[in-house]
Design a protein around this motif. Sequence first.
Motif, PDB file in Angstrom:
ATOM      1  N   VAL A 205       0.840  -1.201   0.000  1.00  0.00           N
ATOM      2  CA  VAL A 205       0.000   0.000   0.000  1.00  0.00           C
ATOM      3  C   VAL A 205       0.874   1.249   0.000  1.00  0.00           C
ATOM      4  CG1 VAL A 205      -1.660   1.322   1.329  1.00  0.00           C
ATOM      5  CG2 VAL A 205      -1.953  -1.124   1.071  1.00  0.00           C
ATOM      6  N   GLU A 206       1.925   1.223   0.784  1.00  0.00           N
ATOM      7  CA  GLU A 206       2.839   2.368   0.795  1.00  0.00           C
ATOM      8  C   GLU A 206       3.388   2.615  -0.609  1.00  0.00           C
ATOM      9  OE1 GLU A 206       3.368   4.607   2.752  1.00  0.00           O
ATOM     10  OE2 GLU A 206       3.188   3.968   4.826  1.00  0.00           O
TER      11      GLU A 206
ATOM     12  N   ILE B 140       2.048   1.883  -3.511  1.00  0.00           N
ATOM     13  CA  ILE B 140       0.986   2.454  -4.334  1.00  0.00           C
ATOM     14  C   ILE B 140       0.804   3.926  -4.010  1.00  0.00           C
ATOM     15  CG2 ILE B 140      -1.497   2.477  -4.671  1.00  0.00           C
ATOM     16  CD1 ILE B 140      -1.436  -0.536  -4.487  1.00  0.00           C
ATOM     17  N   LEU B 141       0.790   4.204  -2.722  1.00  0.00           N
ATOM     18  CA  LEU B 141       0.563   5.585  -2.296  1.00  0.00           C
ATOM     19  C   LEU B 141       1.686   6.501  -2.772  1.00  0.00           C
ATOM     20  CD1 LEU B 141      -0.872   5.086   1.284  1.00  0.00           C
ATOM     21  CD2 LEU B 141      -2.028   6.109  -0.672  1.00  0.00           C
TER      22      LEU B 141
ATOM     23  N   GLU C  43       1.486   7.066  -6.342  1.00  0.00           N
ATOM     24  CA  GLU C  43       0.282   7.868  -6.634  1.00  0.00           C
ATOM     25  C   GLU C  43      -0.451   7.418  -7.878  1.00  0.00           C
ATOM     26  OE1 GLU C  43      -0.359  11.954  -6.331  1.00  0.00           O
ATOM     27  OE2 GLU C  43       1.279  12.270  -4.919  1.00  0.00           O
ATOM     28  N   MET C  44      -0.360   6.153  -8.154  1.00  0.00           N
ATOM     29  CA  MET C  44      -1.152   5.665  -9.280  1.00  0.00           C
ATOM     30  C   MET C  44      -1.348   4.160  -9.179  1.00  0.00           C
ATOM     31  SD  MET C  44       1.534   5.377 -12.347  1.00  0.00           S
ATOM     32  CE  MET C  44       0.873   3.801 -12.779  1.00  0.00           C
ATOM     33  N   ALA C  45      -2.453   3.740  -9.725  1.00  0.00           N
ATOM     34  CA  ALA C  45      -2.805   2.335  -9.756  1.00  0.00           C
ATOM     35  C   ALA C  45      -4.152   2.225 -10.441  1.00  0.00           C
ATOM     36  CB  ALA C  45      -2.886   1.778  -8.345  1.00  0.00           C
TER      37      ALA C  45
ATOM     38  N   LEU D 274      -6.838  -0.645  -6.620  1.00  0.00           N
ATOM     39  CA  LEU D 274      -7.059   0.195  -5.443  1.00  0.00           C
ATOM     40  C   LEU D 274      -8.189  -0.346  -4.585  1.00  0.00           C
ATOM     41  CD1 LEU D 274      -6.692   3.843  -6.760  1.00  0.00           C
ATOM     42  CD2 LEU D 274      -5.269   2.623  -5.121  1.00  0.00           C
TER      43      LEU D 274
END
Lengths: 140, 140
Positions: free
Chosen positions: B78-79, B81-82, B85-87, B92
Amino acid sequence: MSTKTYRIEEVSNITGLTKRAIRYYEDLNLISPQRTESSYRLYTDEDIEKIKRIVSLKESLAFSLAEIKQTLELDQEVENILSAEMAELATLNNYIEMIKSQIKLIGEKVDKLKATGERFEDLLSRLSCLEEKVRKEDVR
Amino acid sequence: MSTKTYRIEEVSNITGLTKRAIRYYEDLNLISPQRTESSYRLYTDEDIEKIKRIVSLKESLAFSLAEIKQTLELDQEVENILSAEMAELATLNNYIEMIKSQIKLIGEKVDKLKATGERFEDLLSRLSCLEEKVRKEDVR
DNA sequence: CTCTAGCTTAACATTAACGTCAAGGTTAAT
DNA sequence: ATTAACCTTGACGTTAATGTTAAGCTAGAG
């Protein structure tokens, strides 16, 4: 950037884990420290932070069956005293102390669990933000 | 008084424990059901209540190392992805669901621990009352 | 009465999470 | 250069909490 590294014994002292346990966690791929040329493990501050998180999660492990037994027995003994409505002062105060320490222990476990929960709450809200953003862009 | 008794399979269904586990708890003297003449175990409602308490305490066991690993991995993913800043939206939402279920799980464990804590709080206050009473009588 | 499903004890197997050597390489101070 | 105090990788041991299998009673339906 502080590039200080630690060898396993130091890490053991810092984290309270045995060296064996630390190596075991590496076997399980929980951590992957660097190695020197002679394959000594070198831990960074980040590694140590990670290990501390592991320890915290582990410590919120609540009860083995042996502990459950003690818990139930303490409960029962106290119930007996309460229903008999009598006991020596010293005995009473003994039990009071035991129960207080049980309560404290449980409180600590609850706190650790809650900390983990909050960590995920945080991730969740950040993820939700990102999701919303991505959704809008998709529509655009 | 309801004198209904249960045989081990029924108890297993009610409590969610295996028969083996139930017998094992007896070995550890956590429970001591009656026996028929032919030594079949007979459990009363009280026995079942006790077993349910044991199960509750056991379920507040927080994390095995395998679970800790999963937890940390989820966190890390998750970190990532965060910070990227995209997925994809589907991804998500997948992670959002996983985190929600983690949060729920932790919440349940916290609740069970708290229940145990409250039980002891109650015992403590009753014990303290008794202690005060005994102390006064002693003085008298 | 008989058969099946369920009960019993006993014993050995397994998994997780380490503990505990052992045999040998490394580092750093003397 | 030596020595003590580290480190490494095995490998086998241990404890808790069951799983599994076996061999033999028992209860209740038909």
